[in-house]
Design an enzyme around this catalytic site. Structure first.
Site, short mmCIF file in Angstrom:
data_model
loop_
_atom_site.label_atom_id
_atom_site.label_comp_id
_atom_site.label_asym_id
_atom_site.label_seq_id
_atom_site.Cartn_x
_atom_site.Cartn_y
_atom_site.Cartn_z
N CYS A 56 0.85 -1.19 0.00
CA CYS A 56 0.00 0.00 0.00
C CYS A 56 0.89 1.24 0.00
O CYS A 56 2.08 1.17 0.34
CB CYS A 56 -0.88 0.02 1.24
SG CYS A 56 -2.06 -1.35 1.33
N GLU A 58 1.03 3.64 2.06
CA GLU A 58 1.59 3.94 3.38
C GLU A 58 2.88 3.16 3.62
O GLU A 58 3.82 3.67 4.22
CB GLU A 58 0.58 3.61 4.49
CG GLU A 58 -0.66 4.46 4.46
CD GLU A 58 -1.82 3.81 3.70
OE1 GLU A 58 -2.96 4.08 4.05
OE2 GLU A 58 -1.56 3.02 2.75
N ARG A 84 -10.81 10.74 -4.78
CA ARG A 84 -11.55 10.01 -3.75
C ARG A 84 -11.33 10.55 -2.36
O ARG A 84 -12.01 10.16 -1.42
CB ARG A 84 -11.19 8.52 -3.80
CG ARG A 84 -11.75 7.83 -5.04
CD ARG A 84 -11.48 6.35 -5.01
NE ARG A 84 -10.06 6.09 -5.24
CZ ARG A 84 -9.38 5.10 -4.67
NH1 ARG A 84 -9.97 4.28 -3.83
NH2 ARG A 84 -8.10 4.93 -4.95
N CYS A 90 -5.50 0.43 5.77
CA CYS A 90 -6.05 -0.92 5.94
C CYS A 90 -5.49 -1.53 7.23
O CYS A 90 -4.59 -0.97 7.86
CB CYS A 90 -5.71 -1.78 4.73
SG CYS A 90 -3.97 -2.27 4.61
N CYS A 93 -1.66 -2.17 7.17
CA CYS A 93 -0.90 -0.92 7.31
C CYS A 93 -0.98 -0.38 8.72
O CYS A 93 0.01 0.12 9.27
CB CYS A 93 -1.39 0.12 6.31
SG CYS A 93 -0.89 -0.24 4.62
N TRP A 129 4.23 -5.72 18.52
CA TRP A 129 5.27 -6.69 18.22
C TRP A 129 6.51 -6.45 19.08
O TRP A 129 7.07 -7.39 19.65
CB TRP A 129 5.60 -6.62 16.73
CG TRP A 129 6.64 -7.58 16.28
CD1 TRP A 129 6.48 -8.92 16.05
CD2 TRP A 129 8.01 -7.30 16.01
NE1 TRP A 129 7.65 -9.48 15.64
CE2 TRP A 129 8.61 -8.50 15.60
CE3 TRP A 129 8.78 -6.15 16.06
CZ2 TRP A 129 9.95 -8.57 15.25
CZ3 TRP A 129 10.10 -6.23 15.72
CH2 TRP A 129 10.68 -7.43 15.32
#
Length: 137
Positions: A56, A58, A84, A90, A93, A129
């Protein structure tokens, strides 16, 4: 959740929108992202769609920023082609952005309802993480 509103970086949105208008062509590049670095620079990138998946915008902006020596991002926004407007990140991301930049601000919303939120607000109760890595010292 944050109680302090963050200002919306309209210059950053304009940079992403300009990149989407001038660099997105066809089905391979449909999204643009812009990120402001901690030192104030703006870095832009576009997605690289492929039927097998693909990064993506990002995620591409993270690598682009690093290639320019910017490893600390402050704010990010994604904008779709064909006017848009702002598009939220998402799920993948959101997780990557959180892992790389746990204090990152993200511009979301549309029209006059744009707002800037911390990445942690987009992923409440998230898995971090770095919190689960063994200390190598």
């Amino acid at each position: 959740m944050s109680t302090q509103p963050h200002p919306v970086d309209h210059e950053l949105i304009q940079a992403a929108a300009h990149t989407a208008r001038t660099r997105c062509r066809g089905d391979n590049h449909t999204m643009a992202a812009a990120a402001r670095t901690q030192d104030g620079r703006i870095v832009t990138a576009v997605n690289a769609y492929h039927f097998t998946g693909g990064p993506c915008a990002e995620l591409v902006v993270i690598g682009t920023a690093a290639a320019q020596g910017a490893y600390d991002l402050d704010t990010i926004v994604a904008v779709g082609d064909r006017d848009r407007g702002v598009v939220p990140p998402c799920g993948r991301c959101r997780q990557v952005l959180l892992d790389y930049f746990p204090t990152l601000k993200v511009i979301v919303g549309e029209g006059n309802r744009l707002r800037t939120v911390r990445i942690t607000e987009l992923l409440p109760e998230t898995y971090v993480w770095a919190d689960h890595q063994l200390d190598t010292e």
